[in-house]
Design a protein around this motif. Sequence first.
Motif, PDB file in Angstrom:
ATOM      1  N   UNK A 313      -4.660 -20.284  74.240  1.00  0.00           N
ATOM      2  CA  UNK A 313      -3.976 -19.514  73.202  1.00  0.00           C
ATOM      3  C   UNK A 313      -4.046 -20.342  71.919  1.00  0.00           C
ATOM      4  N   UNK A 314      -4.955 -19.970  71.033  1.00  0.00           N
ATOM      5  CA  UNK A 314      -5.135 -20.685  69.771  1.00  0.00           C
ATOM      6  C   UNK A 314      -4.165 -20.107  68.741  1.00  0.00           C
ATOM      7  N   UNK A 315      -3.428 -20.992  68.072  1.00  0.00           N
ATOM      8  CA  UNK A 315      -2.414 -20.576  67.106  1.00  0.00           C
ATOM      9  C   UNK A 315      -2.931 -20.821  65.699  1.00  0.00           C
ATOM     10  N   UNK A 316      -2.952 -19.783  64.887  1.00  0.00           N
ATOM     11  CA  UNK A 316      -3.340 -19.892  63.482  1.00  0.00           C
ATOM     12  C   UNK A 316      -2.105 -19.680  62.616  1.00  0.00           C
ATOM     13  N   UNK A 317      -1.697 -20.721  61.883  1.00  0.00           N
ATOM     14  CA  UNK A 317      -0.563 -20.633  60.962  1.00  0.00           C
ATOM     15  C   UNK A 317      -1.134 -20.426  59.561  1.00  0.00           C
ATOM     16  N   UNK A 318      -1.084 -19.191  59.101  1.00  0.00           N
ATOM     17  CA  UNK A 318      -1.703 -18.866  57.812  1.00  0.00           C
ATOM     18  C   UNK A 318      -0.893 -19.373  56.628  1.00  0.00           C
ATOM     19  N   UNK A 319       0.310 -19.888  56.868  1.00  0.00           N
ATOM     20  CA  UNK A 319       1.135 -20.390  55.764  1.00  0.00           C
ATOM     21  C   UNK A 319       0.867 -21.864  55.454  1.00  0.00           C
ATOM     22  N   UNK A 321      -1.189 -25.211  54.204  1.00  0.00           N
ATOM     23  CA  UNK A 321      -2.046 -25.349  53.012  1.00  0.00           C
ATOM     24  C   UNK A 321      -3.498 -24.944  53.246  1.00  0.00           C
ATOM     25  N   UNK A 322      -4.042 -25.276  54.411  1.00  0.00           N
ATOM     26  CA  UNK A 322      -5.434 -24.911  54.707  1.00  0.00           C
ATOM     27  C   UNK A 322      -5.517 -23.862  55.816  1.00  0.00           C
ATOM     28  N   UNK A 323      -4.422 -23.140  56.032  1.00  0.00           N
ATOM     29  CA  UNK A 323      -4.387 -22.184  57.122  1.00  0.00           C
ATOM     30  C   UNK A 323      -5.433 -21.092  57.003  1.00  0.00           C
ATOM     31  N   UNK A 324      -5.626 -20.571  55.794  1.00  0.00           N
ATOM     32  CA  UNK A 324      -6.607 -19.511  55.606  1.00  0.00           C
ATOM     33  C   UNK A 324      -8.022 -20.037  55.799  1.00  0.00           C
ATOM     34  N   UNK A 325      -8.269 -21.284  55.374  1.00  0.00           N
ATOM     35  CA  UNK A 325      -9.601 -21.857  55.558  1.00  0.00           C
ATOM     36  C   UNK A 325      -9.899 -22.061  57.050  1.00  0.00           C
ATOM     37  N   UNK A 326      -8.888 -22.539  57.803  1.00  0.00           N
ATOM     38  CA  UNK A 326      -9.091 -22.728  59.234  1.00  0.00           C
ATOM     39  C   UNK A 326      -9.352 -21.394  59.933  1.00  0.00           C
ATOM     40  N   UNK A 327      -8.621 -20.348  59.515  1.00  0.00           N
ATOM     41  CA  UNK A 327      -8.845 -19.028  60.103  1.00  0.00           C
ATOM     42  C   UNK A 327     -10.233 -18.509  59.745  1.00  0.00           C
TER      43      UNK A 327
END
Length: 370
Positions: A313-319, A321-327
Amino acid sequence: MRVALRIAALSSMTLLAACALPRSGPNKNEIYKGSVDRGGNTHVLFVNDHVARASSYTPSYGFGSDFLSAGTVGADEIRPGDVLGLTIWENVDDGLLASMGQSNTPLQELQVDSGGYIFVPYAGRVRAAGNTPDELRQIITRQLETQTPDPQVTVTRVAGNGATVSVMGKVGGQGVYPIERPTRTLSAMLAQAGGVAIDPEVAVVTVKRGNNTGRVWLRDLYANPRNDVALRPGDVILVEEDQRSFTALGALGGQTKVPLGSEEINAIEAIAMVGGLSSNLADPTGVFVLRNEPQSVARNVLGRDVYGDQRMAYVLDLTRPNGLFLARDFLIRDGDTVYVTEAPYVQWQKTLGAITGSASTANSLSSLGN
């Protein structure tokens, strides 16, 4: 007594509402409780640069070395099942085969048996398969020249049913096609079958040869000449629409099964394809990508030895600083589930609404009691 009734009704309804509030799925804490660290069987990981890189494995289509190294079939080679026509000329008036007054003897429709042989009178059982018509002509000539002076032989292929492939699926014309000089490669055979009958961007071509199978995107077949493999008798060619997909659930603009298509899709694109995060419901810190990870990839991601496929279960925290880049760097694969949890305040609002509704119901009951 009436006050006690009101309180009891309000309490019971509030408790019932809190236990049975509608929602789109589990919240973050409920997913975390199933992690390996808490005795569950799922590895829950926050996506960082290492995780994004280590999990970027994408199974690709292509042909193995057994397909790529196969040379083209000789168009003139005789094979079991072919039908041949022979004509034999003899340089005598009364020959072995010719009737009185005739100088030649036609032997029509000699089918090559499953062992690759034909029978020729006075020459016996002759191996035809593996030879060209000219090579077979020389073999028969040598067999007959000891019995009749200066025999002349011609060999023609009447029908070439021994070298065929089956073409099925989304093509212009399904059927069994002979391997001939113009149709010795995969792309040429597809053209012979009328071409593909679906969008080329989602068309996948599968070739089955014995126990081996190769698969390629149609666009890659034409873009890379190496993928235009040589065909072999008995090959089965199947053209179908790509079936790869991911499932979108939770607080999103839509909940559905989404085709992946032929392109690589990252998490941001996957979310956008279903309408993005629901602005009224979604928790941008709780974007999960659920999948069964192969052993080799799971070891790279976790940095330790694990055995067999692993639930991740991979967790993406879009909040972050680089959350959107990681997503954007995190690739979505076939069979993935993209799940977005609801924001905590949503459940709080639902609870308040349930309490408010319960209070109104309690007052109504009290009025009925009066």
